[in-house]
Write an enzyme that holds these catalytic residues in place. Sequence first.
Site, PDB file in Angstrom:
ATOM      1  N   GLU C 265       0.837  -1.203   0.000  1.00 13.86           N
ATOM      2  CA  GLU C 265       0.000   0.000   0.000  1.00 13.86           C
ATOM      3  C   GLU C 265       0.869   1.250   0.000  1.00 13.86           C
ATOM      4  O   GLU C 265       0.378   2.354   0.212  1.00 13.86           O
ATOM      5  CB  GLU C 265      -0.929   0.004   1.217  1.00 13.86           C
ATOM      6  CG  GLU C 265      -1.753  -1.256   1.348  1.00 13.86           C
ATOM      7  CD  GLU C 265      -2.900  -1.115   2.349  1.00 13.86           C
ATOM      8  OE1 GLU C 265      -3.740  -0.225   2.156  1.00 13.86           O
ATOM      9  OE2 GLU C 265      -2.932  -1.891   3.318  1.00 13.86           O
ATOM     10  N   LYS C 358      22.761   3.641  14.687  1.00  9.66           N
ATOM     11  CA  LYS C 358      22.215   4.411  13.581  1.00  9.66           C
ATOM     12  C   LYS C 358      21.378   3.483  12.700  1.00  9.66           C
ATOM     13  O   LYS C 358      21.527   2.255  12.757  1.00  9.66           O
ATOM     14  CB  LYS C 358      23.359   5.016  12.755  1.00  9.66           C
ATOM     15  CG  LYS C 358      24.095   6.100  13.523  1.00  9.66           C
ATOM     16  CD  LYS C 358      24.843   7.010  12.551  1.00  9.66           C
ATOM     17  CE  LYS C 358      25.290   8.263  13.281  1.00  9.66           C
ATOM     18  NZ  LYS C 358      25.949   9.222  12.379  1.00  9.66           N
ATOM     19  N   ARG C 371      10.221   2.627  16.918  1.00 13.22           N
ATOM     20  CA  ARG C 371       9.136   3.493  17.364  1.00 13.22           C
ATOM     21  C   ARG C 371       9.658   4.894  17.652  1.00 13.22           C
ATOM     22  O   ARG C 371      10.853   5.106  17.814  1.00 13.22           O
ATOM     23  CB  ARG C 371       8.542   2.976  18.683  1.00 13.22           C
ATOM     24  CG  ARG C 371       8.371   1.492  18.766  1.00 13.22           C
ATOM     25  CD  ARG C 371       7.595   1.112  20.009  1.00 13.22           C
ATOM     26  NE  ARG C 371       6.256   1.665  19.937  1.00 13.22           N
ATOM     27  CZ  ARG C 371       5.261   1.333  20.759  1.00 13.22           C
ATOM     28  NH1 ARG C 371       5.473   0.445  21.718  1.00 13.22           N
ATOM     29  NH2 ARG C 371       4.080   1.879  20.623  1.00 13.22           N
ATOM     30  N   SER C 374       6.333   8.661  22.310  1.00 11.79           N
ATOM     31  CA  SER C 374       5.468   9.837  22.147  1.00 11.79           C
ATOM     32  C   SER C 374       5.562  10.793  23.326  1.00 11.79           C
ATOM     33  O   SER C 374       5.025  11.885  23.304  1.00 11.79           O
ATOM     34  CB  SER C 374       4.010   9.407  21.929  1.00 11.79           C
ATOM     35  OG  SER C 374       3.477   8.825  23.094  1.00 11.79           O
TER      36      SER C 374
END
Lengths: 395, 395, 395
Positions: C265, C358, C371, C374
């Site tokens: 997609e 890295k 991830r 947040s």
Amino acid sequence: MAYTKEDFKKLVEDIQSQDWYKNPIGFGIARVDRGQLNPEKILQATYPLINWEENYGSAAVLLNALKKAGNNVDTSGSELVCSVSDAFLAECIESFRPYIPEAKGDAHKNVQVISALSSLPIDSGYTADDYKVVFIFEDTDAKSVESAYLKLYALSTGKAALRSLNLNGIFGQLHNVAWVGNQPIELDWLRENEITLKLSGQYPSITKVDKFPQFLDHVIPADNTRVLDTNKVRFGAQLAGGTTVMPGAAYINFNAGTEGSVMVEGRISSSAKVGAGSDVGGGASILGVLSGTDGVPVTIGENTLLGANSCTGTAIGDSCILDAGVTILPGTKIALSEKAVAAIKEINPDKEISTSMKGADFLGVNGVHFRVNSTTGQTIAMRSTREVKLNADLH
Amino acid sequence: MAYTKEDFKKLVEDIQSQDWYKNPIGFGIARVDRGQLNPEKILQATYPLINWEENYGSAAVLLNALKKAGNNVDTSGSELVCSVSDAFLAECIESFRPYIPEAKGDAHKNVQVISALSSLPIDSGYTADDYKVVFIFEDTDAKSVESAYLKLYALSTGKAALRSLNLNGIFGQLHNVAWVGNQPIELDWLRENEITLKLSGQYPSITKVDKFPQFLDHVIPADNTRVLDTNKVRFGAQLAGGTTVMPGAAYINFNAGTEGSVMVEGRISSSAKVGAGSDVGGGASILGVLSGTDGVPVTIGENTLLGANSCTGTAIGDSCILDAGVTILPGTKIALSEKAVAAIKEINPDKEISTSMKGADFLGVNGVHFRVNSTTGQTIAMRSTREVKLNADLH
Amino acid sequence: MAYTKEDFKKLVEDIQSQDWYKNPIGFGIARVDRGQLNPEKILQATYPLINWEENYGSAAVLLNALKKAGNNVDTSGSELVCSVSDAFLAECIESFRPYIPEAKGDAHKNVQVISALSSLPIDSGYTADDYKVVFIFEDTDAKSVESAYLKLYALSTGKAALRSLNLNGIFGQLHNVAWVGNQPIELDWLRENEITLKLSGQYPSITKVDKFPQFLDHVIPADNTRVLDTNKVRFGAQLAGGTTVMPGAAYINFNAGTEGSVMVEGRISSSAKVGAGSDVGGGASILGVLSGTDGVPVTIGENTLLGANSCTGTAIGDSCILDAGVTILPGTKIALSEKAVAAIKEINPDKEISTSMKGADFLGVNGVHFRVNSTTGQTIAMRSTREVKLNADLH
């Protein structure tokens, strides 16, 4: 003696009172496209009209006509698919007689279908066996291509609500085929004829290879609806009037769509839906139940803006904003200032709002602005500037 | 007595000196597609040639010929749309006579249009009334489909600059229709004929539903321009030679486009434009004035790279880099080290550069690399490694 | 005297032993589309069948037949392109005689091509000169449109591995043309005929302008492969069976693709490839060597999930997850907890894993979940929950 509308009514009541009879959930008459190599393989079913929880009088006439024409009309199964026959059409015409003169425009569409079928030119290229009378009696797994299409029509015409139907079995029933616009072609037929077609310059311009046709192959949208690229909306999607689907990164899968006027420049995955007045920004992704959500289909409220390249994996309320590029998954930790808690609480008095929430905690919470603080990288929520209509019952 | 080019010149001067006459901003002759149900509804206007602030001699001949053919030639309004007639064509041919033999290739295109119109086969399926002579005298709101198309042609052929035209009224004038490639079909006609078309296997392969056609339906791009999917460029967009539009997440709306050789794999929203040598990465979003910007149309400079899935809501200068996934909106807070301030100041001596800036502060600032520090999540700016051409006037 | 399969074998051995003879890397017979204005310009070459490092007997027969038919058969160059002639076809038929009766279905495809060519109707619109016998002897730069297409066929049919061919010269050989589905049209021809075509309503529906056709114009995919929009896969891409390419923001460029069943997609740029069981989420970008990578083509392992709108510019191993919206470039600094280092080390015993890595350091590292925290905005890596198949050799 004249047969009247009153007689028609009596006929229907009589049929409906018979033991064998059962009202269908949905029904219609389809023209089927058959495999070029294997004519037993139904590649597509095209319905000029479908009925869904409506028009039971016509259903009774059609079932009765099938029975009189000698078909085995078993209403105890979940679905019934019969070929059209001259006897069936004659019986329908006889029963529908008082309605035929006025069957025009939007009136008596089922009668129009029967009339049109009866007057098809002999050289149309189709035989009676290419037309199927299809009934769904129970919303169980689809057992035929014809019933699978009937369910997809129910969704795409808006006659059945998104997520309201059992769609199991649809992938299994539909065949993966090549399409030249709205014409399906068996892949095996292409393989068998590849050499001759290519050498003679007759190889077709394949526009896609899929099990599903496009929404626009089967459904005429409302006058104020726009779909700027047919490939962007799969058959089985639902587009409320006023929806615009742009050709950049948009896509609406089957059993997904809009419930009002929505600007769609991003992806609405299968099972997701978006409320009126909302805006799915360029490249924004609303995840489906199969990827990235916690298994709960994602609902986006009304008047909400999902910014460009944002990503949503959990329900978002009304009048919310996701900034461009922001991702909110069910487990995303989101910080709120005391001021933000108070401001959001004010318009969501019955919700738990705190300084530390997860994405999934915002179910049903309206008027939230989700951002990433560009100084700290922290994902935060604050009061959105979009107008929130307060629920009168709560105040 | 022979009619010569000198005579033509005198004719034009004579016409231009008459009281009623006024030079148009733009003009051309269009073939129109009419509604299948309502022939008064113009669905599309196709111009083989448009003139924009040029070829006033031809304009004079055409206006004069319309007048002589009995049309009410009122040049005091903002636009004029007249049907072609035999008398009009005869008058044009008479006036253009000395140019007809040499009207070939790129020479005397307006004369070629008149000649072609005069020699159309009688069975073309079109009547004189399907051809319209169209003039725009003032750039006010479009009052007809024909003038709306003339303006969109001016933009898409590059004869008018992006953002230079009044496009109000265009949405109102154009009808939302179904398209089969470049053929428009009234939605109501489809509705009226749906049953027969579907049962007889004649239902058309709709490719989109929109008010606008595609760029490629009307404009032949330069030899070094590529558009890998016609759906990706709306009519009214502008593509400078050397532009490539990829089929992934790209889209260029009307009144938006490129001003030089640009690789486009992302979205250029209406009113946005991108300078020569720049690269709009896969899924990158350049916002339009209606969403996410501060109301100022976004200009991207030359030789600038917008990384994949980046998002830009404010002007970006020359030789800049936005890293993949980075979002810069007008209000985004961006941190700069002292070293970065000095390095950017060096090549932008007349700009205010400081350690804390907002997205909108970078208007006209060249050679900036926008990143998100993956250790702190902070949005930062530093000196870009892309070569910056210094403005000689400043040094 | 009957000519037998044994005789055929001897004939082939005899040809192969001759001085002038050399086995080709690839060969086939193509029908070419010529320029409408300039018939010397080959716009497209369509092969009903290609051979790649196989079927050397047929190669010998074809080369020998060309020689006998009077062609200058020079096998010392990198490629050879000859027109078909009646003498050539007669010679081939003679040599292939024992195989002609059984050349059906999947058997003796080269014989089928010769038979089909010999029995083309005289009014097919093509002449012998529109059919080309094409051989590639060395994988150097393509010197003709015909050999360029042969290489692209080798990639798209999966007969040559991605990245295994020299594709230099392909862009130079192919002409940029307008396409109406699979029919190429010279842009200059459109320009010369624009006025007449537009006025007469015959202007074609251009579907794209590019040097390349689409994958589906030339290749029939496996039964379990889906391409929901032909524009999403360029010719020269490779799709392993079971691959699905969605119509939202997906795109697969030439010399890029999948090596097993993959849900696509997002974008797979030229030179990138994705392993079996992986999922390229909506709008995810896998960068090509020309933009954002360190020059090393990006390989995505098996069973890996690239989340929606993620961006990958460096190799990712098996069973990894990139969260939606996360960008990993070669230089991206990624933090790992001590626990994450241990957990990842456990399944990658031979790799260097540390608390600060890295993007490029993760080459060949499996089972990593990338991830962005947040709360802190920091890019982190931890042990993925996707099952990792341990390499038996290492344990």
